[in-house]
Design a protein around this motif. Structure first.
Motif, PDB file in Angstrom:
ATOM      1  N   ILE A 277       0.843  -1.201   0.000  1.00 55.23           N
ATOM      2  CA  ILE A 277       0.000   0.000   0.000  1.00 55.23           C
ATOM      3  C   ILE A 277       0.879   1.252   0.000  1.00 55.23           C
ATOM      4  O   ILE A 277       1.808   1.383   0.799  1.00 55.23           O
ATOM      5  CB  ILE A 277      -0.936  -0.001   1.229  1.00 55.23           C
ATOM      6  CG1 ILE A 277      -1.920  -1.171   1.148  1.00 55.23           C
ATOM      7  CG2 ILE A 277      -1.695   1.322   1.334  1.00 55.23           C
ATOM      8  CD1 ILE A 277      -2.811  -1.301   2.367  1.00 55.23           C
ATOM      9  N   GLY A 278       0.577   2.165  -0.908  1.00 50.64           N
ATOM     10  CA  GLY A 278       1.229   3.473  -0.915  1.00 50.64           C
ATOM     11  C   GLY A 278       2.616   3.519  -1.513  1.00 50.64           C
ATOM     12  O   GLY A 278       3.328   4.514  -1.325  1.00 50.64           O
ATOM     13  N   ILE A 279       3.042   2.478  -2.233  1.00 49.42           N
ATOM     14  CA  ILE A 279       4.365   2.506  -2.862  1.00 49.42           C
ATOM     15  C   ILE A 279       4.206   2.217  -4.349  1.00 49.42           C
ATOM     16  O   ILE A 279       3.223   1.590  -4.771  1.00 49.42           O
ATOM     17  CB  ILE A 279       5.321   1.479  -2.218  1.00 49.42           C
ATOM     18  CG1 ILE A 279       4.759   0.058  -2.348  1.00 49.42           C
ATOM     19  CG2 ILE A 279       5.572   1.809  -0.758  1.00 49.42           C
ATOM     20  CD1 ILE A 279       5.720  -1.009  -1.860  1.00 49.42           C
ATOM     21  N   PRO A 280       5.152   2.687  -5.174  1.00 46.30           N
ATOM     22  CA  PRO A 280       5.043   2.469  -6.625  1.00 46.30           C
ATOM     23  C   PRO A 280       5.049   0.982  -6.975  1.00 46.30           C
ATOM     24  O   PRO A 280       5.692   0.167  -6.307  1.00 46.30           O
ATOM     25  CB  PRO A 280       6.286   3.176  -7.183  1.00 46.30           C
ATOM     26  CG  PRO A 280       6.692   4.138  -6.128  1.00 46.30           C
ATOM     27  CD  PRO A 280       6.318   3.519  -4.824  1.00 46.30           C
ATOM     28  N   VAL A 281       4.341   0.654  -8.027  1.00 46.54           N
ATOM     29  CA  VAL A 281       4.244  -0.730  -8.481  1.00 46.54           C
ATOM     30  C   VAL A 281       5.543  -1.147  -9.157  1.00 46.54           C
ATOM     31  O   VAL A 281       6.115  -0.391  -9.952  1.00 46.54           O
ATOM     32  CB  VAL A 281       3.054  -0.901  -9.448  1.00 46.54           C
ATOM     33  CG1 VAL A 281       3.041  -2.296 -10.051  1.00 46.54           C
ATOM     34  CG2 VAL A 281       1.744  -0.615  -8.723  1.00 46.54           C
ATOM     35  N   LEU A 282       6.015  -2.331  -8.843  1.00 40.64           N
ATOM     36  CA  LEU A 282       7.172  -2.925  -9.513  1.00 40.64           C
ATOM     37  C   LEU A 282       6.649  -4.092 -10.348  1.00 40.64           C
ATOM     38  O   LEU A 282       6.555  -5.224  -9.880  1.00 40.64           O
ATOM     39  CB  LEU A 282       8.207  -3.397  -8.491  1.00 40.64           C
ATOM     40  CG  LEU A 282       9.458  -4.081  -9.054  1.00 40.64           C
ATOM     41  CD1 LEU A 282      10.205  -3.163 -10.004  1.00 40.64           C
ATOM     42  CD2 LEU A 282      10.371  -4.549  -7.927  1.00 40.64           C
ATOM     43  N   ASP A 283       6.289  -3.796 -11.586  1.00 34.28           N
ATOM     44  CA  ASP A 283       5.627  -4.774 -12.448  1.00 34.28           C
ATOM     45  C   ASP A 283       6.661  -5.614 -13.187  1.00 34.28           C
ATOM     46  O   ASP A 283       7.450  -5.099 -13.976  1.00 34.28           O
ATOM     47  CB  ASP A 283       4.722  -4.055 -13.448  1.00 34.28           C
ATOM     48  CG  ASP A 283       3.814  -5.029 -14.194  1.00 34.28           C
ATOM     49  OD1 ASP A 283       4.340  -5.992 -14.773  1.00 34.28           O
ATOM     50  OD2 ASP A 283       2.590  -4.822 -14.194  1.00 34.28           O
ATOM     51  N   ILE A 284       6.636  -6.907 -12.921  1.00 31.43           N
ATOM     52  CA  ILE A 284       7.512  -7.858 -13.608  1.00 31.43           C
ATOM     53  C   ILE A 284       6.617  -8.889 -14.289  1.00 31.43           C
ATOM     54  O   ILE A 284       6.083  -9.794 -13.641  1.00 31.43           O
ATOM     55  CB  ILE A 284       8.487  -8.548 -12.632  1.00 31.43           C
ATOM     56  CG1 ILE A 284       9.275  -7.516 -11.830  1.00 31.43           C
ATOM     57  CG2 ILE A 284       9.414  -9.488 -13.391  1.00 31.43           C
ATOM     58  CD1 ILE A 284      10.158  -6.613 -12.669  1.00 31.43           C
ATOM     59  N   PHE A 285       6.398  -8.694 -15.585  1.00 26.36           N
ATOM     60  CA  PHE A 285       5.537  -9.585 -16.373  1.00 26.36           C
ATOM     61  C   PHE A 285       4.160  -9.744 -15.733  1.00 26.36           C
ATOM     62  O   PHE A 285       3.621 -10.845 -15.632  1.00 26.36           O
ATOM     63  CB  PHE A 285       6.194 -10.953 -16.559  1.00 26.36           C
ATOM     64  CG  PHE A 285       7.460 -10.910 -17.366  1.00 26.36           C
ATOM     65  CD1 PHE A 285       7.433 -10.627 -18.723  1.00 26.36           C
ATOM     66  CD2 PHE A 285       8.687 -11.135 -16.761  1.00 26.36           C
ATOM     67  CE1 PHE A 285       8.604 -10.579 -19.463  1.00 26.36           C
ATOM     68  CE2 PHE A 285       9.855 -11.087 -17.494  1.00 26.36           C
ATOM     69  CZ  PHE A 285       9.820 -10.804 -18.852  1.00 26.36           C
ATOM     70  N   GLY A 286       3.588  -8.635 -15.286  1.00 27.72           N
ATOM     71  CA  GLY A 286       2.238  -8.644 -14.739  1.00 27.72           C
ATOM     72  C   GLY A 286       2.147  -8.900 -13.253  1.00 27.72           C
ATOM     73  O   GLY A 286       1.045  -8.889 -12.692  1.00 27.72           O
ATOM     74  N   ILE A 287       3.267  -9.130 -12.575  1.00 38.46           N
ATOM     75  CA  ILE A 287       3.275  -9.417 -11.136  1.00 38.46           C
ATOM     76  C   ILE A 287       3.906  -8.234 -10.408  1.00 38.46           C
ATOM     77  O   ILE A 287       4.984  -7.765 -10.793  1.00 38.46           O
ATOM     78  CB  ILE A 287       4.062 -10.706 -10.833  1.00 38.46           C
ATOM     79  CG1 ILE A 287       3.474 -11.881 -11.611  1.00 38.46           C
ATOM     80  CG2 ILE A 287       4.055 -11.005  -9.338  1.00 38.46           C
ATOM     81  CD1 ILE A 287       4.303 -13.138 -11.537  1.00 38.46           C
ATOM     82  N   ASN A 288       3.251  -7.765  -9.376  1.00 46.38           N
ATOM     83  CA  ASN A 288       3.742  -6.633  -8.601  1.00 46.38           C
ATOM     84  C   ASN A 288       4.638  -7.137  -7.474  1.00 46.38           C
ATOM     85  O   ASN A 288       4.168  -7.751  -6.514  1.00 46.38           O
ATOM     86  CB  ASN A 288       2.567  -5.837  -8.026  1.00 46.38           C
ATOM     87  CG  ASN A 288       3.028  -4.616  -7.243  1.00 46.38           C
ATOM     88  OD1 ASN A 288       4.183  -4.196  -7.339  1.00 46.38           O
ATOM     89  ND2 ASN A 288       2.125  -4.036  -6.464  1.00 46.38           N
ATOM     90  N   TYR A 289       5.942  -6.880  -7.584  1.00 41.64           N
ATOM     91  CA  TYR A 289       6.899  -7.308  -6.568  1.00 41.64           C
ATOM     92  C   TYR A 289       7.312  -6.166  -5.637  1.00 41.64           C
ATOM     93  O   TYR A 289       8.308  -6.281  -4.922  1.00 41.64           O
ATOM     94  CB  TYR A 289       8.149  -7.897  -7.232  1.00 41.64           C
ATOM     95  CG  TYR A 289       7.957  -9.313  -7.710  1.00 41.64           C
ATOM     96  CD1 TYR A 289       8.017 -10.379  -6.825  1.00 41.64           C
ATOM     97  CD2 TYR A 289       7.696  -9.591  -9.048  1.00 41.64           C
ATOM     98  CE1 TYR A 289       7.837 -11.678  -7.256  1.00 41.64           C
ATOM     99  CE2 TYR A 289       7.514 -10.889  -9.489  1.00 41.64           C
ATOM    100  CZ  TYR A 289       7.586 -11.930  -8.592  1.00 41.64           C
ATOM    101  OH  TYR A 289       7.401 -13.225  -9.018  1.00 41.64           O
ATOM    102  N   ALA A 290       6.555  -5.104  -5.623  1.00 43.05           N
ATOM    103  CA  ALA A 290       6.871  -3.986  -4.736  1.00 43.05           C
ATOM    104  C   ALA A 290       6.472  -4.321  -3.303  1.00 43.05           C
ATOM    105  O   ALA A 290       5.506  -5.052  -3.060  1.00 43.05           O
ATOM    106  CB  ALA A 290       6.148  -2.730  -5.210  1.00 43.05           C
ATOM    107  N   TYR A 291       7.206  -3.765  -2.345  1.00 45.98           N
ATOM    108  CA  TYR A 291       6.882  -3.926  -0.927  1.00 45.98           C
ATOM    109  C   TYR A 291       7.714  -2.923  -0.137  1.00 45.98           C
ATOM    110  O   TYR A 291       8.700  -2.365  -0.642  1.00 45.98           O
ATOM    111  CB  TYR A 291       7.185  -5.344  -0.438  1.00 45.98           C
ATOM    112  CG  TYR A 291       8.646  -5.703  -0.486  1.00 45.98           C
ATOM    113  CD1 TYR A 291       9.492  -5.439   0.592  1.00 45.98           C
ATOM    114  CD2 TYR A 291       9.195  -6.279  -1.625  1.00 45.98           C
ATOM    115  CE1 TYR A 291      10.836  -5.746   0.532  1.00 45.98           C
ATOM    116  CE2 TYR A 291      10.534  -6.592  -1.692  1.00 45.98           C
ATOM    117  CZ  TYR A 291      11.357  -6.323  -0.608  1.00 45.98           C
ATOM    118  OH  TYR A 291      12.697  -6.618  -0.672  1.00 45.98           O
ATOM    119  N   SER A 292       7.325  -2.702   1.081  1.00 41.24           N
ATOM    120  CA  SER A 292       8.090  -1.841   1.981  1.00 41.24           C
ATOM    121  C   SER A 292       7.967  -2.390   3.395  1.00 41.24           C
ATOM    122  O   SER A 292       6.858  -2.607   3.895  1.00 41.24           O
ATOM    123  CB  SER A 292       7.567  -0.402   1.935  1.00 41.24           C
ATOM    124  OG  SER A 292       8.239   0.395   2.898  1.00 41.24           O
TER     125      SER A 292
END
Length: 701
Positions: A277-292
């Motif tokens: 929540i609240g962080i930019p999306v890290l899109d890798i082939f349709g999968i969001n690997y963003a986290y904080s």
């Protein structure tokens, strides 16, 4: 003739719903409906195979043979010595230090391999590590996992298959690598080889970078607190030593995912959805690997690594893996049936599937829900990281978790750390094997002993108290046949206690208790297949469960066997009424008094004859017995007993109970007519051709 009449008509082309209907299939065993044939076959493979308990003993035998090897015993002795020398409170770290790998040597090997590959590929690829080298969870036997990524912008961009082929050829030609094996048809194709200088094994992939992002998340999580690293590392050692992790069973990443889910249940880690929540999306082939992890609270100071380990065992020792889908993304479990099959239940899952299909331009396989264990990848929601766990592996895992949880709560065992850790790493498998052997040597034929009650003695001192008749469904206690028979014979041969005055018995010995023979029938796969193909289709209008039809056939068959094959006199004693508000016509409990004066079971032949049905063959023997045996006093008997049929609530069990009638002196002794008859009846039911009865019922209906 008009133009419309002369124009040829178009052939009937099936629409998409028609095609979907054609692909639908029903299980051949239990008639459960499925949308596709693939789902149906997966269900049959998982739910209708050999019971895992039968395979568990072989699994435990193999593990204990490994433990009995000199190498393992030497390792065990060395670990014991290290634990005995450890100061108080440092035993866990002694275990971790004993098994942990040399991360420095792994890093050095990685740098050499990276340099060699990048030089050979002329700077067209980058080499990234993932797995235990990145997370710091390497053991002494760990390998190095590498991912090759093409550098975009080159004029000669290769496809994944071309890069795979070129890398494979290079590794085979190089003197730095040996034992090169290309595994092309795995979910993620890899090349497995060995680095000659260091002797370390390498797994090289180039089709999916997902593992590098997963490893980065785990590494950052473990770097937050040393207690987390100790938790993850010890559980990996524990699972490796007990062969829970291995080829064809649980993967290391599945175990890591289970630990992440455990931390979420204990409120030490938020769900992945909350971390995004609240962080930019890290899109890798349709999968969001963003986290904080910035706002994740620290672990309580009073919490120890041992507390975390105990929490893992306690959580999963009570987990119903087959009915739940564990989702670290959501931070809680879902119902495995409705989680992904009902539209709208999991919108993030549906959105990710569409995003992956758009990014890859390929049809994506959905989450493998027809598995024994369903554990969702924290980021890649379509990936079941527990899909490789078989029914036998799951049964073994549950046994190990229960034993470990019990050990962690055993104060006496924990007071001696060397014994405690030895039990967790080696003793659990030995303990489970001993239990299996005890179950294996126990006779299959069990006796159930019924406590008898006595009436109060009458006022007349000369009168003898009479035992109360046996109730229909009393509580029973199980003993083996030989023990019970010997006890009963001994009691019958004991002299009756006499009073001091007239030397006549004043009461009956309370320890003499009537017995009950029992035998339980359950539907086999062949029984259900027979109903599915030959019978159920014609009675589908009745809307009765397939198991009800199975019970109905067997009850009718048992009646025929008793009255026709054994030529018994049957007098109905009582029968419960059928369940109200249902179409059932069978009572759940039926009892008959059976009696005969002719032995029709001794020397009965149960061997099948190809030219004659089994029932006709047995009936022919009965006709011969009734003609020849009445003149022979050897076959004169006085059989009288109470035979009951009890149907299980879900119709998946049919239990036979045989009791002697009050006043029967022989009862159920080993050589009594009732015991010999019951043995013959069990043999009859074991050899009975169920399909014959199904076909005969078809004609009757």
């Amino acid at each position: 003739m008009s133009d419309l009449e002369t124009r040829p008509s178009k052939p009937n082309v099936p629409t998409l719903p028609d095609l979907a209907q054609d692909n639908a299939a029903n299980c051949k065993v239990c008639d459960a409906p499925f949308k596709t044939l693939k789902e149906c076959l997966a269900h049959e493979l998982l739910k209708h195979t050999i019971k895992p308990q039968k395979k568990l003993r072989k699994c435990l035998d193999a593990i204990t043979k490994l433990f009995a090897s000199e190498q393992t015993q030497a390792e065990r002795r060395t670990l014991q010595a290290a634990l005995l020398q450890s100061p108080n409170g440092k035993h866990l770290r002694a275990v971790l230090g004993f098994y942990a790998g040399n991360c420095g040597a792994l890093a050095q090997c990685y740098r050499e391999v990276r340099k060699s590959i990048q030089q050979q590929m002329q700077g067209k690829v980058k080499v990234y590590p993932f797995g235990s080298l990145v997370t710091g969870l390497a053991l002494k036997d760990s390998d190095i996992d590498l991912f090759l990524e093409q550098i975009h912008g080159n004029s000669h961009t290769m496809s994944h298959s071309q890069l795979f082929k070129r890398t494979n050829n290079f590794l085979r030609r190089s003197d730095c690598f040996a034992d090169v094996i290309a595994i092309r048809h795995a979910r993620v194709p890899i090349i497995r080889c060995k680095h000659v200088v260091s002797g370390l094994s390498l797994d090289i992939s180039m089709s999916s970078p997902n593992s590098t992002y997963n490893s980065r998340f785990v590494a950052e999580l473990l770097n937050r607190d040393v207690r987390l690293r100790e938790l993850f590392l010890f559980l990996k050692i524990w699972a490796k030593k007990l062969k829970i992790i291995g080829s064809g069973s649980m993967t290391s990443y599945c175990l890591i995912t289970l630990i992440i889910y455990q931390l979420q249940q204990q409120r030490h880690l938020p769900s992945i959805r909350e971390l995004q929540i609240g962080i930019p999306v890290l899109d890798i082939f349709g999968i969001n690997y963003a986290y904080s992890l910035e706002h994740v609270p620290a672990l309580p100071a009073s919490l120890t690594s041992f507390d975390l380990i105990t929490g893992f065992f306690e959580l999963y020792s009570h987990m119903d893996f087959e009915k739940k889908l564990l989702s670290p993304y959501l931070g809680h479990a879902l119902d495995v049936e409705a989680a992904l099959t009902v539209p709208g239940n999991f919108p993030e899952y549906d959105a990710q599937m569409l995003a992956i299909e758009r990014a890859t331009q390929e049809q994506i396989e959905p989450f493998q829900i027809e598995r024994c264990v369903c554990v969702q990848d924290p980021f890649e929601l379509l990936h079941n990281v527990g899909q490789s766990i078989s029914q036998t592996n799951l049964y073994y895992l549950n046994q190990c978790l229960a034993a470990a949880a019990k050990a962690c709560n055993d104060a006496k065992l924990k007071s001696t750390p060397s014994m405690f850790y030895d039990y967790l790493l080696f003793g659990i498998a030995e303990h489970l094997l001993q239990e299996q052997r005890l179950e294996y040597v126990q006779p299959a034929k069990q006796r159930k002993q019924i406590p008898s009650t006595t009436r109060a003695a009458p006022a007349d001192a000369d009168a003898v108290a009479v035992a109360v008749p046996v109730p229909v469904e009393p509580p029973v206690a199980t003993t083996t046949e030989a023990t019970v028979s010997n006890q009963v014979i001994a009691k019958l041969e004991e002299p009756t206690a006499l009073s001091a005055d007239d030397k006549r018995p004043t009461t009956m010995d309370n320890s003499i208790m009537p017995l009950m023979h029992t035998y339980t029938l359950t539907p086999t796969n062949n029984d259900l297949k027979t109903l599915r193909t030959d019978f159920l289709g014609k009675t589908r209008k009745q809307r009765k469960p397939i198991y009800y039809c199975w019970v109905e056939c067997y009850v009718d068959a048992i009646k025929d066997i008793l009255s026709h094959i054994y030529a018994l006199n049957m007098q109905e004693l009582d029968a419960n009424e059928p369940v109200a508000n249902t179409t059932d016509t069978l009572p759940r409990h039926m009892s008959w008094q059976i009696s005969t004066t002719l032995d029709t079971w001794t020397a009965r032949n149960f061997q099948r004859i190809s030219r004659q049905s089994f029932f006709a063959q047995q009936l022919q023997q009965t006709v011969e017995f009734t003609k020849t045996r009445p003149q022979n006093p050897t076959y004169a008997v006085s059989l009288s007993g109470r035979l009951s049929l009890i149907i299980g609530e879900d119709y998946k069990e049919l239990r036979l109970e045989l009791q002697p009638m009050p006043g029967d002196a022989l009862g159920l002794q080993r050589q009594s007519p009732l015991t010999k008859f019951f043995k013959s009846l069990k043999n009859m039911l074991c050899n009975y051709n169920f399909k014959e009865k199904v076909i005969s019922l078809q004609y009757e209906r």
